[in-house]
Design a protein around this motif. Structure first.
Motif, PDB file in Angstrom:
ATOM      1  N   MET A   6     -33.315 -10.720 160.887  1.00 52.62           N
ATOM      2  CA  MET A   6     -32.711  -9.886 159.862  1.00 52.62           C
ATOM      3  C   MET A   6     -31.658 -10.606 159.030  1.00 52.62           C
ATOM      4  SD  MET A   6     -32.399  -6.116 161.681  1.00 52.62           S
ATOM      5  CE  MET A   6     -31.387  -5.475 160.343  1.00 52.62           C
ATOM      6  N   PRO A   7     -30.738 -11.385 159.628  1.00 57.70           N
ATOM      7  CA  PRO A   7     -29.739 -12.063 158.793  1.00 57.70           C
ATOM      8  C   PRO A   7     -30.350 -12.988 157.743  1.00 57.70           C
ATOM      9  CG  PRO A   7     -29.053 -12.085 161.082  1.00 57.70           C
ATOM     10  CD  PRO A   7     -30.466 -11.578 161.069  1.00 57.70           C
ATOM     11  N   ALA A   8     -31.441 -13.687 158.103  1.00 59.86           N
ATOM     12  CA  ALA A   8     -32.055 -14.615 157.152  1.00 59.86           C
ATOM     13  C   ALA A   8     -32.647 -13.859 155.960  1.00 59.86           C
ATOM     14  CB  ALA A   8     -33.122 -15.444 157.849  1.00 59.86           C
ATOM     15  N   ALA A   9     -33.336 -12.748 156.223  1.00 61.07           N
ATOM     16  CA  ALA A   9     -33.911 -11.959 155.135  1.00 61.07           C
ATOM     17  C   ALA A   9     -32.820 -11.322 154.283  1.00 61.07           C
ATOM     18  CB  ALA A   9     -34.839 -10.882 155.711  1.00 61.07           C
ATOM     19  N   TYR A  10     -31.802 -10.833 154.935  1.00 62.52           N
ATOM     20  CA  TYR A  10     -30.647 -10.253 154.241  1.00 62.52           C
ATOM     21  C   TYR A  10     -30.022 -11.272 153.296  1.00 62.52           C
ATOM     22  CZ  TYR A  10     -25.921  -8.115 153.993  1.00 62.52           C
ATOM     23  OH  TYR A  10     -24.720  -7.582 153.585  1.00 62.52           O
ATOM     24  N   GLU A  11     -29.817 -12.479 153.801  1.00 66.50           N
ATOM     25  CA  GLU A  11     -29.192 -13.543 153.017  1.00 66.50           C
ATOM     26  C   GLU A  11     -30.087 -13.977 151.863  1.00 66.50           C
ATOM     27  OE1 GLU A  11     -26.568 -16.618 151.802  1.00 66.50           O
ATOM     28  OE2 GLU A  11     -26.242 -14.896 153.130  1.00 66.50           O
ATOM     29  N   GLN A  12     -31.370 -14.127 152.111  1.00 67.80           N
ATOM     30  CA  GLN A  12     -32.269 -14.647 151.082  1.00 67.80           C
ATOM     31  C   GLN A  12     -32.537 -13.647 149.959  1.00 67.80           C
ATOM     32  OE1 GLN A  12     -36.024 -16.093 152.596  1.00 67.80           O
ATOM     33  NE2 GLN A  12     -36.903 -16.381 150.553  1.00 67.80           N
ATOM     34  N   GLY A  55     -20.820  -9.802 157.660  1.00 67.79           N
ATOM     35  CA  GLY A  55     -22.233 -10.081 157.453  1.00 67.79           C
ATOM     36  C   GLY A  55     -22.532 -11.562 157.521  1.00 67.79           C
ATOM     37  N   THR A  56     -23.287 -12.051 156.535  1.00 62.73           N
ATOM     38  CA  THR A  56     -23.669 -13.463 156.529  1.00 62.73           C
ATOM     39  C   THR A  56     -22.638 -14.350 155.834  1.00 62.73           C
ATOM     40  OG1 THR A  56     -24.996 -13.129 154.529  1.00 62.73           O
ATOM     41  CG2 THR A  56     -26.128 -12.933 156.657  1.00 62.73           C
ATOM     42  N   GLY A  57     -21.543 -13.763 155.349  1.00 60.40           N
ATOM     43  CA  GLY A  57     -20.444 -14.573 154.849  1.00 60.40           C
ATOM     44  C   GLY A  57     -20.385 -14.810 153.367  1.00 60.40           C
ATOM     45  N   VAL A  58     -21.009 -13.961 152.559  1.00 63.24           N
ATOM     46  CA  VAL A  58     -20.950 -14.177 151.104  1.00 63.24           C
ATOM     47  C   VAL A  58     -19.520 -14.028 150.588  1.00 63.24           C
ATOM     48  CG1 VAL A  58     -21.623 -11.768 150.649  1.00 63.24           C
ATOM     49  CG2 VAL A  58     -21.870 -13.496 148.863  1.00 63.24           C
ATOM     50  N   ARG A 117     -22.723 -20.615 157.715  1.00 65.14           N
ATOM     51  CA  ARG A 117     -22.632 -20.534 156.250  1.00 65.14           C
ATOM     52  C   ARG A 117     -21.207 -20.815 155.762  1.00 65.14           C
ATOM     53  NH1 ARG A 117     -22.038 -17.231 151.695  1.00 65.14           N
ATOM     54  NH2 ARG A 117     -23.892 -17.003 150.385  1.00 65.14           N
ATOM     55  N   ALA A 118     -20.214 -20.335 156.494  1.00 71.92           N
ATOM     56  CA  ALA A 118     -18.805 -20.487 156.083  1.00 71.92           C
ATOM     57  C   ALA A 118     -17.991 -20.988 157.271  1.00 71.92           C
ATOM     58  CB  ALA A 118     -18.255 -19.157 155.575  1.00 71.92           C
ATOM     59  N   PRO A 119     -18.190 -22.239 157.681  1.00 72.67           N
ATOM     60  CA  PRO A 119     -17.572 -22.746 158.911  1.00 72.67           C
ATOM     61  C   PRO A 119     -16.059 -22.905 158.834  1.00 72.67           C
ATOM     62  CG  PRO A 119     -18.692 -24.512 157.739  1.00 72.67           C
ATOM     63  CD  PRO A 119     -19.061 -23.242 157.048  1.00 72.67           C
ATOM     64  N   ALA A 120     -15.483 -22.910 157.646  1.00 72.79           N
ATOM     65  CA  ALA A 120     -14.037 -23.086 157.538  1.00 72.79           C
ATOM     66  C   ALA A 120     -13.267 -21.839 157.965  1.00 72.79           C
ATOM     67  CB  ALA A 120     -13.659 -23.462 156.106  1.00 72.79           C
ATOM     68  N   ALA A 121     -13.950 -20.713 158.066  1.00 70.18           N
ATOM     69  CA  ALA A 121     -13.299 -19.495 158.555  1.00 70.18           C
ATOM     70  C   ALA A 121     -13.358 -19.456 160.075  1.00 70.18           C
ATOM     71  CB  ALA A 121     -13.986 -18.262 157.980  1.00 70.18           C
ATOM     72  N   MET A 122     -12.454 -18.687 160.677  1.00 72.89           N
ATOM     73  CA  MET A 122     -12.515 -18.414 162.106  1.00 72.89           C
ATOM     74  C   MET A 122     -13.375 -17.169 162.290  1.00 72.89           C
ATOM     75  SD  MET A 122      -9.494 -17.447 164.803  1.00 72.89           S
ATOM     76  CE  MET A 122      -8.671 -19.012 164.540  1.00 72.89           C
ATOM     77  N   TRP A 123     -14.468 -17.273 163.012  1.00 71.77           N
ATOM     78  CA  TRP A 123     -15.392 -16.165 163.189  1.00 71.77           C
ATOM     79  C   TRP A 123     -15.233 -15.527 164.565  1.00 71.77           C
ATOM     80  CZ3 TRP A 123     -18.985 -14.028 159.786  1.00 71.77           C
ATOM     81  CH2 TRP A 123     -19.078 -14.664 158.545  1.00 71.77           C
TER      82      TRP A 123
END
Length: 253
Positions: A1-7, A39-42, A72-78
């Motif tokens: 789901m995350p990949a489809a959501y992102e694409q 979500g996926t980090g937009v 996708r956004a590695p500079a953030a702390m997740w």
């Protein structure tokens, strides 16, 4: 789901509003940002670029989204986190942001109270919600397609969840009950641009909770064909540009 959501969905539906929220967030000059339902980090990625001096902590309840977003956004702390029980001390952040997530909170009163707890005195809560379903052309067409595909008992995810918290007065009252002062409230309509209605339908049917409803019926290809046909009849086959309306809130703790 995350990949489809992102694409399929992020570029069309979520990026325009992420850019809007990012501009509003940057104008506040925050030092410590907490993002909810990332979500996926937009939005996360945009915040990191627009406010490079800030510490950004991104959270989501869904572990798959956290895993995807952290790449996708590695500079953030997740962190995987439930907004109703945030794993952070009092007054940890001066800005909390959330893009189209508050509609999913089971108990918004408890969630808003938690948000206020982790904000510094005078800290801000910046978020958006979708307007009525009829004001989101992509999703209104999609729902019409689902009602054709499921004439007896169509999935009600879109009208009851993403578009189930679309009254600004109700949102403002919930914020006030949690101790917030609403500083800004704006209705905002932006344009979504998709290469085709097929792409949009694919995104919703495979990258959102609608996927489960379609899989349960065992007729995925037929449902998808009906939805695409209805969306194309309403919006055109593509490329397609369609309006999407949201409400944006800025509240102070």
């Amino acid at each position: 789901m995350p990949a489809a959501y992102e694409q399929y969905l992020v570029p069309v539906v979520f990026r325009p509003f992420a850019e809007d929220l990012t501009g509003r967030a940057a104008a506040l000059r925050p030092r410590r940002i907490l993002e909810l339902a990332a979500g996926t980090g937009v939005l996360t990625s945009d915040l990191l670029t627009a406010v490079p001096s800030a510490e950004v902590t991104a959270t989501d309840l869904n572990e798959a989204m956290v895993c995807f977003g952290s790449v996708r956004a590695p500079a953030a702390m997740w962190r995987q986190a439930d907004v109703q029980r945030l794993p952070f001390p009092d007054e940890s952040f001066d800005l909390v942001v959330c893009q189209f997530g508050v509609m999913f909170f089971p108990d918004r009163g408890a969630a808003f109270t938690e948000v206020r707890r982790v904000l510094t005195s005078g800290g801000r809560f910046l978020f958006n919600t979708w307007g009525p379903l009829r004001t989101h052309a992509f999703e209104a067409a999609l729902q019409a397609g689902l009602e054709r595909a499921f004439p007896v008992d169509p999935p009600r995810f879109l009208p009851t969840v993403p578009h189930g918290y679309d009254g600004p007065a109700v949102v403002a009252a919930d914020l006030a009950a949690a101790g917030f002062t609403v500083q800004e409230e704006q209705e905002l309509t932006l344009q979504g641009r998709a290469a085709s209605t097929v792409d949009v339908a694919t995104g919703y049917l495979t990258g959102t909770p609608l996927r489960a409803a379609v899989e349960e019926c065992g007729e995925g290809p037929a449902v998808r064909a009906t939805v695409v046909e209805e969306m194309a009849a309403r919006l055109g086959p593509g490329p397609v540009t369609a309006p999407m309306t949201a409400y944006v809130f800025l509240a102070a703790a």
